[in-house]
Motif scaffolding. Sequence first.
Motif, PDB file in Angstrom:
ATOM      1  N   LEU A   1       7.747  -4.204  -9.183  1.00  0.00           N
ATOM      2  CA  LEU A   1       6.723  -5.204  -9.503  1.00  0.00           C
ATOM      3  C   LEU A   1       6.246  -5.105 -10.950  1.00  0.00           C
ATOM      4  O   LEU A   1       5.391  -5.887 -11.380  1.00  0.00           O
ATOM      5  N   ALA A   2       6.815  -4.142 -11.701  1.00  0.00           N
ATOM      6  CA  ALA A   2       6.304  -3.880 -13.053  1.00  0.00           C
ATOM      7  C   ALA A   2       6.361  -5.125 -13.932  1.00  0.00           C
ATOM      8  O   ALA A   2       7.332  -5.888 -13.882  1.00  0.00           O
ATOM      9  N   GLY A   3       5.297  -5.340 -14.714  1.00  0.00           N
ATOM     10  CA  GLY A   3       5.284  -6.433 -15.693  1.00  0.00           C
ATOM     11  C   GLY A   3       4.988  -7.796 -15.103  1.00  0.00           C
ATOM     12  O   GLY A   3       4.929  -8.787 -15.818  1.00  0.00           O
ATOM     13  N   MET A   4       4.823  -7.886 -13.804  1.00  0.00           N
ATOM     14  CA  MET A   4       4.576  -9.209 -13.217  1.00  0.00           C
ATOM     15  C   MET A   4       3.125  -9.615 -13.409  1.00  0.00           C
ATOM     16  O   MET A   4       2.218  -8.798 -13.343  1.00  0.00           O
ATOM     17  N   ASP A   5       2.932 -10.901 -13.586  1.00  0.00           N
ATOM     18  CA  ASP A   5       1.652 -11.468 -13.989  1.00  0.00           C
ATOM     19  C   ASP A   5       0.550 -11.259 -12.945  1.00  0.00           C
ATOM     20  O   ASP A   5      -0.601 -11.084 -13.258  1.00  0.00           O
ATOM     21  N   PHE A   6       0.915 -11.243 -11.666  1.00  0.00           N
ATOM     22  CA  PHE A   6      -0.095 -11.163 -10.617  1.00  0.00           C
ATOM     23  C   PHE A   6      -0.291  -9.730 -10.118  1.00  0.00           C
ATOM     24  O   PHE A   6      -0.823  -9.516  -9.045  1.00  0.00           O
ATOM     25  N   VAL A   7       0.187  -8.756 -10.915  1.00  0.00           N
ATOM     26  CA  VAL A   7       0.064  -7.352 -10.495  1.00  0.00           C
ATOM     27  C   VAL A   7      -0.960  -6.627 -11.357  1.00  0.00           C
ATOM     28  O   VAL A   7      -0.942  -6.721 -12.587  1.00  0.00           O
ATOM     29  N   TRP A   8      -1.885  -5.922 -10.705  1.00  0.00           N
ATOM     30  CA  TRP A   8      -2.922  -5.152 -11.394  1.00  0.00           C
ATOM     31  C   TRP A   8      -2.705  -3.677 -11.074  1.00  0.00           C
ATOM     32  O   TRP A   8      -2.769  -3.278  -9.912  1.00  0.00           O
ATOM     33  N   SER A   9      -2.448  -2.880 -12.121  1.00  0.00           N
ATOM     34  CA  SER A   9      -2.204  -1.454 -11.896  1.00  0.00           C
ATOM     35  C   SER A   9      -3.496  -0.702 -11.597  1.00  0.00           C
ATOM     36  O   SER A   9      -4.503  -0.876 -12.273  1.00  0.00           O
ATOM     37  N   LEU A  10      -3.426   0.158 -10.585  1.00  0.00           N
ATOM     38  CA  LEU A  10      -4.564   1.043 -10.284  1.00  0.00           C
ATOM     39  C   LEU A  10      -4.347   2.419 -10.903  1.00  0.00           C
ATOM     40  O   LEU A  10      -5.083   3.367 -10.603  1.00  0.00           O
ATOM     41  N   GLY A  11      -3.310   2.529 -11.763  1.00  0.00           N
ATOM     42  CA  GLY A  11      -3.061   3.805 -12.432  1.00  0.00           C
ATOM     43  C   GLY A  11      -2.331   4.784 -11.544  1.00  0.00           C
ATOM     44  O   GLY A  11      -1.652   4.384 -10.600  1.00  0.00           O
ATOM     45  N   LYS A  12      -2.503   6.073 -11.827  1.00  0.00           N
ATOM     46  CA  LYS A  12      -1.621   7.028 -11.165  1.00  0.00           C
ATOM     47  C   LYS A  12      -2.167   7.618  -9.862  1.00  0.00           C
ATOM     48  O   LYS A  12      -1.405   8.088  -9.032  1.00  0.00           O
ATOM     49  N   ASP A  13      -3.470   7.585  -9.680  1.00  0.00           N
ATOM     50  CA  ASP A  13      -4.014   8.207  -8.463  1.00  0.00           C
ATOM     51  C   ASP A  13      -5.355   7.568  -8.083  1.00  0.00           C
ATOM     52  O   ASP A  13      -5.790   6.597  -8.705  1.00  0.00           O
ATOM     53  N   VAL A  14      -6.011   8.148  -7.086  1.00  0.00           N
ATOM     54  CA  VAL A  14      -7.229   7.520  -6.577  1.00  0.00           C
ATOM     55  C   VAL A  14      -8.383   7.609  -7.595  1.00  0.00           C
ATOM     56  O   VAL A  14      -9.263   6.739  -7.608  1.00  0.00           O
ATOM     57  N   THR A  15      -8.361   8.608  -8.473  1.00  0.00           N
ATOM     58  CA  THR A  15      -9.408   8.690  -9.492  1.00  0.00           C
ATOM     59  C   THR A  15      -9.284   7.528 -10.477  1.00  0.00           C
ATOM     60  O   THR A  15     -10.276   6.857 -10.802  1.00  0.00           O
ATOM     61  N   SER A  16      -8.065   7.260 -10.944  1.00  0.00           N
ATOM     62  CA  SER A  16      -7.885   6.105 -11.838  1.00  0.00           C
ATOM     63  C   SER A  16      -8.131   4.802 -11.061  1.00  0.00           C
ATOM     64  O   SER A  16      -8.665   3.835 -11.602  1.00  0.00           O
ATOM     65  N   ALA A  17      -7.765   4.809  -9.776  1.00  0.00           N
ATOM     66  CA  ALA A  17      -7.980   3.598  -8.962  1.00  0.00           C
ATOM     67  C   ALA A  17      -9.478   3.278  -8.864  1.00  0.00           C
ATOM     68  O   ALA A  17      -9.871   2.116  -8.934  1.00  0.00           O
ATOM     69  N   ASN A  18     -10.311   4.314  -8.714  1.00  0.00           N
ATOM     70  CA  ASN A  18     -11.764   4.078  -8.699  1.00  0.00           C
ATOM     71  C   ASN A  18     -12.191   3.365  -9.980  1.00  0.00           C
ATOM     72  O   ASN A  18     -13.010   2.449  -9.961  1.00  0.00           O
ATOM     73  N   SER A  19     -11.636   3.785 -11.121  1.00  0.00           N
ATOM     74  CA  SER A  19     -12.085   3.219 -12.398  1.00  0.00           C
ATOM     75  C   SER A  19     -11.538   1.802 -12.626  1.00  0.00           C
ATOM     76  O   SER A  19     -12.054   1.077 -13.461  1.00  0.00           O
ATOM     77  N   LYS A  20     -10.493   1.413 -11.899  1.00  0.00           N
ATOM     78  CA  LYS A  20      -9.872   0.104 -12.129  1.00  0.00           C
ATOM     79  C   LYS A  20     -10.086  -0.890 -10.994  1.00  0.00           C
ATOM     80  O   LYS A  20      -9.701  -2.051 -11.101  1.00  0.00           O
ATOM     81  N   LEU A  21     -10.690  -0.437  -9.898  1.00  0.00           N
ATOM     82  CA  LEU A  21     -10.829  -1.294  -8.706  1.00  0.00           C
ATOM     83  C   LEU A  21     -11.681  -2.531  -8.966  1.00  0.00           C
ATOM     84  O   LEU A  21     -11.242  -3.668  -8.744  1.00  0.00           O
ATOM     85  N   PHE A  22     -12.913  -2.332  -9.443  1.00  0.00           N
ATOM     86  CA  PHE A  22     -13.821  -3.475  -9.613  1.00  0.00           C
ATOM     87  C   PHE A  22     -13.289  -4.446 -10.657  1.00  0.00           C
ATOM     88  O   PHE A  22     -13.390  -5.671 -10.490  1.00  0.00           O
ATOM     89  N   ALA A  23     -12.711  -3.907 -11.746  1.00  0.00           N
ATOM     90  CA  ALA A  23     -12.178  -4.783 -12.799  1.00  0.00           C
ATOM     91  C   ALA A  23     -11.057  -5.655 -12.240  1.00  0.00           C
ATOM     92  O   ALA A  23     -10.958  -6.844 -12.555  1.00  0.00           O
ATOM     93  N   GLY A  24     -10.221  -5.078 -11.383  1.00  0.00           N
ATOM     94  CA  GLY A  24      -9.116  -5.843 -10.782  1.00  0.00           C
ATOM     95  C   GLY A  24      -9.623  -6.937  -9.860  1.00  0.00           C
ATOM     96  O   GLY A  24      -9.151  -8.080  -9.903  1.00  0.00           O
TER      97      GLY A  24
END
Length: 341
Positions: free
Chosen positions: A274-297
């Motif tokens: 799915l890399a590089g696709m327009d409708f994909v939002w990365s949560l990073g490498k683990d649950v700690t990065s996912a916490n920091s990217k969840l609300f923004a996504g």
Amino acid sequence: METKILNTATTDLTAAAELIKKGEVVAFPTETVYGLGADATNEKAVKKVFAAKNRPSDNPLIVTVANVEMVKRFVDEIPDVAQKLIDKFWPGSLTIIMNYRPGALSPIVTGGLKTVAFRLPKSEVTQQFITLADTPIVGPSANTSGKPSPTTAKHVLHDMDGKIAGIIDDGPTIVGVESTVIDITSSVPTILRPGAVTEEQLEKVIGEISSEHKKVGKDETPKAPGMKYRHYAPDMPVYMVNEKDWPKAIVFAQQQLEPVGIMAPDNVIEKNHLAGMDFVWSLGKDVTSANSKLFAGLRYFDDRNDVKTILVHHFEKEGVGLAYDNRLGKASSGQFFGTNS
Ligand code: TXA
Ligand code: MG
């Protein structure tokens, strides 16, 4: 009103503090999420916070302080348990609920409760701002009630433009989910909201505690009034996806006529090409990065009118994963892909 964007230089922080002294509302950064600040001792100013957020008046506000002395303005003595937590976790992502001296705080701040929540954020910018304002400030998350908490100044502006006097921009927040809230006034200290400070860390310092997934003692678990409201929710349906269900979920996404937003960690993105696709939002490498990217996504897809459904990776419910699960569970109303979709 024009909402001023301020930076973290002392001149701008001084201007922000002056606005607070005048009874205005200024959004400020913390290490968790951005907060909406107003003088906690000024009822008129606090009312403006409820109005800007469209927040129900029975949902109490956190009192944000720059040092422990500011807590002492409202409590006769700091209980031992609180002192231990303060010594270990402040400044940091832990909010502590204590009893306050009757009359010391307006019922508008506390929602009429006998207890109040205190927080001393880690961010030095926040501490400097509150010190300059020379008063504790209320600090609910700076979003419209019901929407994901803001992790950038841009998110704050999206919800608050024209409604508040200023926003202090200190870039994206680090933690990304709100502080852990612990109530020490119940017979067994109780976690009301999981966050970056985990249950295990807290138990090491004060012994046994109770929480939603591990009830201790006979007391009815006290609830944070705010937790009963709909939360973190974009306007479209959100489904949680377990790791093993991603292949099926991606087929589902491809079959839809309208785009489906996908929020997943990097290993899932790579494995499923799915890399590089327009409708994909990365949560990073683990649950700690996912916490920091969840609300923004969630906000990113909420603002895209073309996206009609969001699929979000579900992590294991342990450690900081409990905070992630708590927020995502609310955003998705507990719905998993594959069970009833
Ligand atoms: O990380 C955070 O805590 C952020 C940043 C800006 O500091 N603030 C934040 O505030 O998340 P807010 O108001 O969005 O969430 C505070 C939660 C609400 O669910 C509220 O109901 C609960 O804490 N709360 C506040 N005072 C309480 C009290 N006395 N008893 C029980 N729950 C309380
Ligand atoms: Mg909030």
